[in-house]
Design a protein around this motif. Structure first.
Motif, PDB file in Angstrom:
ATOM      1  N   LYS A   1     -29.403  61.934  13.686  1.00 43.66           N
ATOM      2  CA  LYS A   1     -30.681  61.839  14.237  1.00 43.66           C
ATOM      3  C   LYS A   1     -30.942  60.481  14.516  1.00 43.66           C
ATOM      4  O   LYS A   1     -30.553  60.170  16.020  1.00 43.66           O
TER       5      LYS A   1
ATOM      6  N   GLU B   1     -30.286  63.885  -0.574  1.00 38.90           N
ATOM      7  CA  GLU B   1     -31.013  63.130   0.543  1.00 38.90           C
ATOM      8  C   GLU B   1     -31.539  61.825  -0.227  1.00 38.90           C
ATOM      9  O   GLU B   1     -32.140  61.962  -1.450  1.00 38.90           O
TER      10      GLU B   1
ATOM     11  N   TYR C   1     -32.561  69.865   2.169  1.00 35.14           N
ATOM     12  CA  TYR C   1     -31.920  70.381   3.315  1.00 35.14           C
ATOM     13  C   TYR C   1     -30.910  69.456   3.858  1.00 35.14           C
ATOM     14  O   TYR C   1     -31.093  68.372   4.007  1.00 35.14           O
ATOM     15  N   HIS C   2     -29.820  70.150   4.134  1.00 37.00           N
ATOM     16  CA  HIS C   2     -28.537  69.486   4.476  1.00 37.00           C
ATOM     17  C   HIS C   2     -27.905  69.883   5.765  1.00 37.00           C
ATOM     18  O   HIS C   2     -26.907  69.566   6.219  1.00 37.00           O
ATOM     19  N   GLY C   3     -28.792  71.061   6.507  1.00 35.83           N
ATOM     20  CA  GLY C   3     -27.981  71.473   7.537  1.00 35.83           C
ATOM     21  C   GLY C   3     -28.003  73.114   7.723  1.00 35.83           C
ATOM     22  O   GLY C   3     -27.888  73.735   6.576  1.00 35.83           O
TER      23      GLY C   3
ATOM     24  N   ASP D   1     -27.242  61.798   1.852  1.00 36.71           N
ATOM     25  CA  ASP D   1     -27.684  62.311   3.108  1.00 36.71           C
ATOM     26  C   ASP D   1     -28.646  61.373   3.643  1.00 36.71           C
ATOM     27  O   ASP D   1     -29.870  61.544   3.216  1.00 36.71           O
TER      28      ASP D   1
ATOM     29  N   VAL E   1     -29.286  61.568   7.138  1.00 32.77           N
ATOM     30  CA  VAL E   1     -29.641  62.141   8.306  1.00 32.77           C
ATOM     31  C   VAL E   1     -31.069  61.981   8.863  1.00 32.77           C
ATOM     32  O   VAL E   1     -31.125  61.487   9.902  1.00 32.77           O
ATOM     33  N   MET E   2     -31.990  62.243   7.746  1.00 32.79           N
ATOM     34  CA  MET E   2     -33.477  61.888   8.087  1.00 32.79           C
ATOM     35  C   MET E   2     -34.073  60.545   7.726  1.00 32.79           C
ATOM     36  O   MET E   2     -34.780  59.991   8.357  1.00 32.79           O
TER      37      MET E   2
ATOM     38  N   ASN F   1     -22.149  66.480   7.037  1.00 38.65           N
ATOM     39  CA  ASN F   1     -22.103  66.873   5.762  1.00 38.65           C
ATOM     40  C   ASN F   1     -20.968  67.887   5.403  1.00 38.65           C
ATOM     41  O   ASN F   1     -20.173  67.688   4.334  1.00 38.65           O
TER      42      ASN F   1
ATOM     43  N   ALA G   1     -23.506  65.908  14.694  1.00 43.52           N
ATOM     44  CA  ALA G   1     -24.897  65.949  14.312  1.00 43.52           C
ATOM     45  C   ALA G   1     -24.839  65.956  13.041  1.00 43.52           C
ATOM     46  O   ALA G   1     -23.656  65.663  11.879  1.00 43.52           O
ATOM     47  N   GLY G   2     -25.961  66.100  12.049  1.00 42.74           N
ATOM     48  CA  GLY G   2     -25.977  66.114  10.629  1.00 42.74           C
ATOM     49  C   GLY G   2     -25.292  67.146   9.867  1.00 42.74           C
ATOM     50  O   GLY G   2     -24.572  66.541   8.829  1.00 42.74           O
ATOM     51  N   ALA G   3     -25.495  68.388  10.330  1.00 44.69           N
ATOM     52  CA  ALA G   3     -24.647  69.433   9.544  1.00 44.69           C
ATOM     53  C   ALA G   3     -23.229  69.070   9.436  1.00 44.69           C
ATOM     54  O   ALA G   3     -22.643  69.289   8.433  1.00 44.69           O
TER      55      ALA G   3
HETATM   56  N1  PLP Z   1     -29.719  66.362   6.576  1.00 47.99           N
HETATM   57  C1  PLP Z   1     -30.888  66.296   6.517  1.00 47.99           C
HETATM   58  C2  PLP Z   1     -31.662  65.477   5.418  1.00 47.99           C
HETATM   59  C3  PLP Z   1     -31.727  66.701   7.590  1.00 47.99           C
HETATM   60  O1  PLP Z   1     -32.989  66.491   7.763  1.00 47.99           O
HETATM   61  C4  PLP Z   1     -31.215  67.731   8.627  1.00 47.99           C
HETATM   62  C5  PLP Z   1     -31.766  68.142   9.669  1.00 47.99           C
HETATM   63  O2  PLP Z   1     -33.139  68.289   9.579  1.00 47.99           O
HETATM   64  C6  PLP Z   1     -29.595  67.866   8.615  1.00 47.99           C
HETATM   65  C7  PLP Z   1     -28.971  67.275   7.524  1.00 47.99           C
HETATM   66  C8  PLP Z   1     -28.957  68.580   9.554  1.00 47.99           C
HETATM   67  O3  PLP Z   1     -28.931  67.853  10.797  1.00 47.99           O
HETATM   68  P1  PLP Z   1     -28.645  68.729  11.968  1.00 47.99           P
HETATM   69  O4  PLP Z   1     -29.747  69.465  12.337  1.00 47.99           O
HETATM   70  O5  PLP Z   1     -28.518  67.353  13.079  1.00 47.99           O
HETATM   71  O6  PLP Z   1     -27.400  69.510  11.910  1.00 47.99           O
END
Ligand code: PLP
Length: 447
Positions: free
Chosen positions: A278, A216, A143-145, A249, A251-252, A120, A115-117
């Motif tokens: 995501k 982001e 927000y990065h996780g 980033d 992810v979103m 990163n 997943a996203g965290a």
């Molecule tokens: N990076 C961004 C920009 C996010 O919006 C999110 C989650 O909302 C994450 C990282 C973390 O992703 P995850 O919840 O899949 O670990």
């Protein structure tokens, strides 16, 4: 009403007895029991239908119940649900190829995560390995996780449980012109101001110590902060000048959300790494990853990649990713995001003009925010930063939800990010609900 032997209200009871819910004190929680999800809608146990106006956690970009993706996952489960990441596999090879093909031209390879965290986390390690430097810069209001490294990148209160942080993680003030220290005349002036601050900070920190700048591409849950013109190129130039890796980033913001495959494409800038999750699988099963440039890929020809996960490039996730990317292409969802985004933009501008409680609206593709204020002139936020003792934002969300509009908020900001498959009439109907609820907020603030 019953499902097998368990009544639906018992589901909630059991859920609350055994599950810990994210980011919440548990007492008083009353999670909706969901029984069905289809297209842009989902339904609770009473049969109430909600517009999914945040695509869950801004991840269900293709909408709920897509048969093609479900079939791909089922087929993969029948074939080989799991084989270790060291093996080559058709869906594993194909998923990485498809991702590299849609990524900016300088991108070459993918390291898959869950997943996203985790994406990163691994990008932090890669930047450190490749540059031999250790400091990592990231922005406030990002927000990065929630894992330790990703939480230390994060520039808002959700990082506090992971503090005191990791040595070498440094925060900078990224562009947020609406709340800038002065009224900027235009985007270029804002860019110049924030780039001057960033350059100064790089110099004060010592460029020879800085491995990477994480951002982001469009700040998501912290309020859809869209970089002003020239910002991304400016960061790229600083990274080139000082030998720093530029990490986006996505992810979103990635996967069509902004009307481009990746948000960074809006500014034609090539980062060194892109992290994603995501929308790559839209949550049908989980997957994330890091896309790295050719230069980084070459580095790891001779140097060991000290990264690994049991579930890296999980076959079910890779099968879902292949099918999801096909759906984006077959249903022209990237273009549709741009087209419907233009409609959403018009609606939001009307909302801003009409409502005293709306200080700013920001939108790009189907990624948008409504920033609520007590006073348009002073821009005083409807709730102070980091606090909402009277639960004002929760009350507004509850009003929207009782009218069948599901989304979420952050600080004084309402996020609106529907699935990319939404039709114009659906978008207008849903935003009508928002309009009506904002009438009520106007009355409460006494305007
Ligand atoms: N990076 C961004 C920009 C996010 O919006 C999110 C989650 O909302 C994450 C990282 C973390 O992703 P995850 O919840 O899949 O670990």
């Amino acid at each position: 009403m019953s499902t097998t032997s368990t009544t639906l209200s018992e589901v909630r009871e059991k859920d609350l007895k055994y599950n810990l819910h994210s980011w919440s004190a548990q007492a008083g929680l009353k999670p909706e029991v969901i029984t069905k999800a289809e297209g842009i809608y989902f339904w609770n146990e009473e049969g109430k239908r909600f517009y999914d106006m945040s695509s869950q956690l801004v991840n269900v970009n293709i909408g709920h119940g897509n048969k093609k993706v479900i079939k791909a996952i089922k087929d993969q489960a029948d074939k080989i649900p799991f084989i270790g990441p060291a093996f080559a596999l058709d869906v594993r090879a194909e998923a990485a190829k498809k991702i590299v093909e849609i990524a900016p031209d300088n991108m070459a390879k993918v390291f898959f995560t869950n997943a996203g965290a985790e994406a990163n986390e691994n990008a932090i390690k890669i930047a450190r390995m490749v540059t031999g430097k250790y400091k990592i810069l990231s922005a406030y209001r990002s927000y990065h996780g929630a894992t330790y490294g990703a939480a230390n990148l994060t520039g808002e209160p959700r990082r506090f449980a992971s503090e005191p942080g990791i040595p070498g993680f440094v925060k900078f003030v990224g562009p947020y012109p609406y709340r800038g220290p002065i009224e900027f005349k235009n985007e270029e002036e804002a860019t110049k101001y924030y780039l001057t601050l960033l350059r100064e900070q790089i110099e004060y920190e010592g460029p020879e110590t800085i491995a990477a700048i994480f951002q982001e591409s469009v700040v998501g849950s912290n309020g859809i902060l869209i970089p002003p013109k020239g910002w991304m190129q400016g960061v790229r130039d600083l990274c080139n000048e000082f030998g720093i890796m530029m990490v986006c980033d996505e992810v979103m913001a990635g996967w069509g959300r902004t009307g481009e495959w990746f948000a960074i494409n809006n500014w034609n800038v090539e980062p060194d790494m892109i992290t994603f999750a995501k929308g790559v699988t839209c949550g049908y099963t989980q997957l994330g990853g890091v896309i790295v440039s050719k230069k980084i890929a070459d580095y790891f020809e001779k140097n060991t990649l000290w990264c690994g996960l049991t579930y890296s490039a999980h076959p079910m996730g890779c099968a879902a990713a292949c099918a999801t990317i096909d759906v984006y292409k077959e249903e022209n969802l990237i273009e549709r995001s741009k087209e419907m985004g233009a409609v959403l933009g018009e609606i939001l501008e009307d909302i801003k003009a009409k409502h005293a409680c709306v200080g700013d609206v920001r939108y790009i593709g189907l990624f948008s925010a409504i920033e609520l204020v007590k006073d348009k002139e002073t821009k005083e936020p409807l709730v102070p930063y980091g606090k909402d003792p009277e639960g004002v934002m929760k009350k507004i969300l509850n009003m929207l939800r009782s009218e069948g509009f599901w989304n979420y908020s952050h600080e004084n900001i309402l996020i609106v990010a529907p699935p990319l498959i939404i039709k114009e009439n659906e978008l207008r109907d849903a935003m009508n609900i928002m309009d009506n609820v904002l009438d009520f907020v106007d009355n409460v603030i006494g305007k």
